[in-house]
Design a protein around this motif. Structure first.
Motif, PDB file in Angstrom:
ATOM      1  N   VAL A  10       1.391  11.719  -9.518  1.00  0.00           N
ATOM      2  CA  VAL A  10       1.034  10.310  -9.687  1.00  0.00           C
ATOM      3  C   VAL A  10       0.475  10.100 -11.093  1.00  0.00           C
ATOM      4  O   VAL A  10      -0.480  10.765 -11.496  1.00  0.00           O
ATOM      5  CB  VAL A  10      -0.012   9.877  -8.630  1.00  0.00           C
ATOM      6  N   GLU A  13      -2.185   5.581 -14.306  1.00  0.00           N
ATOM      7  CA  GLU A  13      -2.251   4.134 -14.082  1.00  0.00           C
ATOM      8  C   GLU A  13      -1.868   3.728 -12.662  1.00  0.00           C
ATOM      9  O   GLU A  13      -2.118   2.594 -12.250  1.00  0.00           O
ATOM     10  CB  GLU A  13      -1.354   3.396 -15.092  1.00  0.00           C
ATOM     11  N   ASN A  14      -1.330   4.657 -11.870  1.00  0.00           N
ATOM     12  CA  ASN A  14      -0.921   4.348 -10.491  1.00  0.00           C
ATOM     13  C   ASN A  14      -1.831   4.970  -9.435  1.00  0.00           C
ATOM     14  O   ASN A  14      -1.622   4.764  -8.237  1.00  0.00           O
ATOM     15  CB  ASN A  14       0.512   4.812 -10.248  1.00  0.00           C
ATOM     16  N   ALA A  17      -3.653   2.456  -6.863  1.00  0.00           N
ATOM     17  CA  ALA A  17      -2.701   1.840  -5.930  1.00  0.00           C
ATOM     18  C   ALA A  17      -2.128   2.876  -4.971  1.00  0.00           C
ATOM     19  O   ALA A  17      -1.936   2.593  -3.777  1.00  0.00           O
ATOM     20  CB  ALA A  17      -1.583   1.146  -6.703  1.00  0.00           C
ATOM     21  N   PHE A  18      -1.849   4.085  -5.454  1.00  0.00           N
ATOM     22  CA  PHE A  18      -1.327   5.150  -4.607  1.00  0.00           C
ATOM     23  C   PHE A  18      -2.334   5.499  -3.504  1.00  0.00           C
ATOM     24  O   PHE A  18      -1.975   5.601  -2.330  1.00  0.00           O
ATOM     25  CB  PHE A  18      -1.001   6.383  -5.450  1.00  0.00           C
ATOM     26  N   ARG A  84       6.787  -1.195  -5.570  1.00  0.00           N
ATOM     27  CA  ARG A  84       6.739  -0.496  -6.862  1.00  0.00           C
ATOM     28  C   ARG A  84       6.560   1.002  -6.656  1.00  0.00           C
ATOM     29  O   ARG A  84       5.733   1.441  -5.866  1.00  0.00           O
ATOM     30  CB  ARG A  84       5.574  -1.065  -7.671  1.00  0.00           C
ATOM     31  N   LEU A  86       5.139   4.491  -7.204  1.00  0.00           N
ATOM     32  CA  LEU A  86       3.824   4.917  -7.674  1.00  0.00           C
ATOM     33  C   LEU A  86       3.784   6.392  -8.051  1.00  0.00           C
ATOM     34  O   LEU A  86       2.755   6.892  -8.478  1.00  0.00           O
ATOM     35  CB  LEU A  86       2.767   4.625  -6.601  1.00  0.00           C
ATOM     36  N   THR A  87       4.904   7.087  -7.884  1.00  0.00           N
ATOM     37  CA  THR A  87       4.946   8.519  -8.178  1.00  0.00           C
ATOM     38  C   THR A  87       6.002   8.817  -9.239  1.00  0.00           C
ATOM     39  O   THR A  87       6.930   8.045  -9.450  1.00  0.00           O
ATOM     40  CB  THR A  87       5.270   9.335  -6.913  1.00  0.00           C
TER      41      THR A  87
END
Length: 104
Positions: A10, A13-14, A17-18, A84, A86-87
């Motif tokens: 990940v 920046e994600n 959200a992840f 979106r 995320l990985t």
């Protein structure tokens, strides 16, 4: 016993959200025969990603296979691939037969 793991890379920046995607979901595993435990793991940070993993313990390999063919599995993964990404790439699955289990 059988352990099923998925590893995820990940990007920084994600990460928020992840984690929200995992921590805010309904956990249907508790309703599946043969389920023992689940852990959501945060691993080491690398230059361009952090490693995360999902870790489930099952009474047997057969119990894990039954989960993958269950209505609960379909419901839990219904949104996979939507929204979106995320990985950095797809998850990496690893399955293990437990040869020794030491507990307190």
């Amino acid at each position: 016993m059988y352990i099923a793991m998925n590893r995820f890379r990940v990007q920084p920046e994600n990460e928020e959200a992840f984690c929200r995607r995992w921590l805010d979901r309904d956990v249907l595993l508790k309703t599946v025969p043969g389920f023992v435990s689940f852990q959501f793991l945060k691993g080491p940070a690398h230059e361009d990603y952090r490693l995360y993993a999902s870790h489930t313990v099952w009474e047997s390999y057969e119990a894990f296979l039954d989960w993958t063919q269950s209505e609960q599995f379909r419901a839990a993964h219904a949104g996979a691939g939507k929204g979106r990404a995320l990985t950095a790439g797809p998850p990496v699955f690893e399955g293990f037969e437990v040869l020794q289990n030491v507990t307190l």
